[in-house]
Motif scaffolding. Structure first.
Motif, short mmCIF file in Angstrom:
data_model
loop_
_atom_site.label_atom_id
_atom_site.label_comp_id
_atom_site.label_asym_id
_atom_site.label_seq_id
_atom_site.Cartn_x
_atom_site.Cartn_y
_atom_site.Cartn_z
N CYS A 1 2.43 1.91 -3.31
CA CYS A 1 1.45 2.39 -4.29
C CYS A 1 1.13 3.87 -4.08
O CYS A 1 1.05 4.66 -5.02
N GLN A 2 1.00 4.25 -2.82
CA GLN A 2 0.73 5.67 -2.50
C GLN A 2 1.88 6.55 -2.95
O GLN A 2 1.69 7.65 -3.47
N MET A 3 3.07 6.05 -2.76
CA MET A 3 4.28 6.76 -3.16
C MET A 3 4.26 7.04 -4.66
O MET A 3 4.52 8.15 -5.11
N LEU A 4 3.95 6.00 -5.44
CA LEU A 4 3.89 6.14 -6.90
C LEU A 4 2.83 7.17 -7.29
O LEU A 4 3.06 8.04 -8.14
N GLU B 1 0.82 -1.20 0.00
CA GLU B 1 0.00 0.00 0.00
C GLU B 1 0.87 1.27 0.00
O GLU B 1 0.64 2.20 -0.78
#
Lengths: 257, 430
Positions: free
Chosen positions: A208-211, A205
């Protein structure tokens, strides 16, 4: 002496209440959810017991007499979180008994325009959250989203997400009202969920947030920088659960200074 | 190279594309991932105030072309990257599940050859549709020069396809993008347009006919990189709508990213001009206007002081005032300040009563502009006589806000009164 009618907070409750009040000839003082009720010296209080059959036949009556749109407006107003909605719906339906199918054409009549405005506000918030809702993947693979909305829109958006994210179990948590919609790949259930139950995220998670955050920063055209317009579209009250926005707005401010 | 690096580079390279719409189709596969709703859905807004609906990204920014205006031209020294179809399909599905996006807007620089590039794009979309059974929105860029077979497959997989024209005339194209020819751009647009129509007719007969770009095709024009007038641009758009059955033409204010002797020097993108073009575009598509009604050889450019409908009305005072209680829908739409929504409300209320001035206020119709162009049961309510010059003076933006192109950014960001105008740049309603 006229009276204040109190219902149990459910849709059926309000409909039972309206059916009973409209049958009487006298105007009610107010129609309220029991939690919002404050006793008054000048009004008699009547607690209306919810009767499912009565509510259903009342809804059918409204549908046949005034039409589907009217029914939908009433439902959305019921989901709104504004004081006085009970009386607003009462006034609207009462005018509807007189005007029938033409009710929703009287756009400049306050009894109609108030309901239309409110119903639109609820619908608009639901639509907005279809976009602004952010799911987070939990350690056990369940998808979890939190929202903090002006109105109780779970019943409006849950079926939408059941179609959109059909192959995962998910929870949409109305944080303000401690309620949640649960989906188990088959059906939706709306039930109580306290705020203390803050779930653990999966390790993917965070990645994914980083991306997503990085994408969000890169996609803006610097030559067209316009944070005021951005804020116009995403009011501050929705920031708290938005993965990308807050950080970048703060950063944007810094780089502008 | 890490996925994060690739994402950074290829989002950065994709950001100048304007389109982001996710509207126009309905897909709802049961029990799978994703569904589309005809209205489309915005998920976020970036710091330039533009909506984010799709993951707008390039497959690759490694380009064999050297178009003067483009950030990805071969002669630029910028970091280059290329996704694998697996990476990009996975990323799309992940973002979609988190509800960050409504789908994918996939484009690319021309790597190796048009066919090679188109095949890479198709591999990605094939993966999405067939492996992930992805029912979200896909907007696919068609690569000019790619073979018709590949383009056709693209149309079958995507919800919308597009080819960017970018430069509105043959001369400009020759000047700034000498490796592209008008023919290589227009030919696929024409064939795709014809096929979209044919499939639509087919599907009216039987729902079993395969989908082909159900949300239509769109294109984009750069505004301000070359000397075309607004009239030339709008005439092109109008003919694209009429002859090639385009769903949308997007206008992109030229943002200087390169320097070159064939490029103009501008200090900031011509945002106000772009905004006026969108308004004019809306007049053509939804308000029943044609370009030659508001632009001609003597006035080839849109007025910056007024929106094009107000500008037209001030030049055609003989058609006003319009009687609100009698006018038909097209007439109502021509009143400055009255858009599709207001006209609809007027018609609704008229079914049950004759409208008075107070009714308009209760309908929340903004009368700032409309008051000079209407009567209600014969009465005129404007606070100025029906005189073009007086009304013009009233509606003109106060002097300190009237700034020329160089200051347009300020013009947009500072004056709170302009917000309505700004929002209409997105919605296009006048």
């Amino acid at each position: 002496m006229s009276a204040t009618y109190i219902y149990d907070g459910t849709y059926e409750g309000l409909m039972t209440c309206l059916a009973e009040v409209l049958k009487k000839q006298e105007e009610p003082d107010d129609i309220v959810f029991f939690q919002d009720f404050t006793p008054s010296l000048f009004s008699r209080e009547v607690t209306v017991e919810t009767k499912k059959r009565k509510a259903e036949s009342f809804l059918l009556f409204v549908k046949n007499k005034m039409g589907k749109d009217t029914l939908r407006n009433i439902m959305k107003c019921f989901l709104s979180d504004v004081p006085g909605k009970g009386m607003m719906i009462y006034d609207y339906v009462k005018l509807g008994i007189e005007k029938g199918k033409n009710l929703d054409l009287f756009l400049s009549d306050e009894r109609v325009s108030k309901i239309h405005t409110l119903s639109m506000r609820v619908g608009r918030e639901a639509h907005r959250m279809k976009g602004l809702l952010r799911f987070k993947e939990l350690f056990d693979g369940v998808y979890y989203a939190r929202l903090y909305t002006d109105h109780f829109i779970l019943p409006l958006i849950a079926p939408f997400f059941a179609g959109r994210l059909a192959d995962r179990c998910w929870i949409i948590h109305d944080y303000k009202r401690s309620r949640a919609a649960f989906y188990n790949k088959r059906a939706i259930r709306i039930a109580q969920l306290e705020r203390e139950n803050v779930p653990l995220l999966s390790s993917e998670e965070i990645e994914c947030q980083m991306l997503w955050k990085r994408y969000f920063q890169k996609i803006a055209v610097p030559g067209r920088y316009n944070p005021r317009l951005q804020r116009q579209f995403i009011p501050k009250k929705y920031w708290r659960d938005l993965v990308e926005v807050e950080e970048s707005i703060v950063q944007g401010k810094r780089s502008a200074e | 190279m890490s996925l994060l690096n690739k994402l950074e580079i290829l989002a950065d390279s994709a950001k100048y594309d304007v389109s982001c719409a996710s509207s126009g189709t309905k897909r709802n596969p049961k029990g799978r991932l994703g569904r589309n709703t005809p209205g489309g859905c915005c998920h976020s807004w970036s710091s330039d105030g533009r909506c984010i609906s799709l993951l707008k990204i390039l497959m690759s920014n490694i380009c064999i072309y050297d178009c003067a205006y483009c950030v990805n031209r071969i002669s630029n020294d910028i970091p280059r990257a290329i996704f694998t179809p697996d990476e990009l399909a996975g990323l799309t599905v992940n973002f979609y599940r988190k509800n960050y996006i409504e789908g994918l807007f996939l484009s690319s620089a021309v790597t190796k050859s048009p066919d090679f590039t188109m095949e890479l794009l198709l591999q990605t979309v094939r993966l999405l549709r067939k492996e992930y059974r992805f029912g979200g929105y896909v907007h696919l860029k068609l690569i000019p020069g790619a073979s018709w077979e590949l383009i056709k497959e693209g149309g079958r997989l995507a919800d919308r396809v597009s080819v960017n024209i970018e430069l509105p005339t043959r001369q400009s194209l020759a000047l700034l993008a000498p490796q592209k020819t008008p023919d290589s751009i227009l030919r696929p647009m024409k064939s795709v347009g014809a096929l979209i129509q044919a499939i639509r007719r087919e599907r009216k007969k039987t729902k079993k006919a395969p989908l082909f770009s159900p949300a239509g095709q769109s294109t984009q024009l750069i505004v301000g990189a070359t000397p075309e007038s607004d009239r030339q641009i709008m005439m092109l758009s109008e003919s694209l709508y009429d002859n090639m059955n385009l769903k949308r033409v997007y206008y992109s204010a030229y943002v200087p990213v390169n320097s070159g002797r064939n490029l103009p020097s501008v200090s900031s993108p011509p945002l106000l001009r772009e905004h006026r073009l969108y308004q004019a575009d809306w007049l053509i598509r939804f308000y029943g206007f044609s370009t030659d009604e508001f632009l001609d050889e003597k006035n080839p450019n849109l007025n910056t002081d007024f929106d094009p409908k107000t500008d037209w009305a001030l030049k055609h005072m003989e058609t006003f005032p319009v009687e609100i209680n009698r006018a038909d829908y097209p007439q109502l739409l021509r009143i400055p300040g009255i858009g599709i929504r207001s006209a609809g409300k007027i018609l609704t209320l008229r079914k049950v009563k004759a409208l008075r001035f107070e009714d308009l206020k209760k309908l929340r119709i903004v009368l700032k502009r409309a008051q000079y162009f209407i009567t209600l049961s014969g009465r005129y309510f404007g606070d100025e006589p029906q005189n073009a010059e007086k009304i013009q003076a009233r509606l003109r933006i106060p002097v300190q806000d009237k700034k020329k192109d160089s200051d347009q950014l300020d013009f947009f960001t500072r004056d709170p009164n302009r917000l309505a105008d700004e929002l209409s740049a997105i919605t296009g309603e006048l």
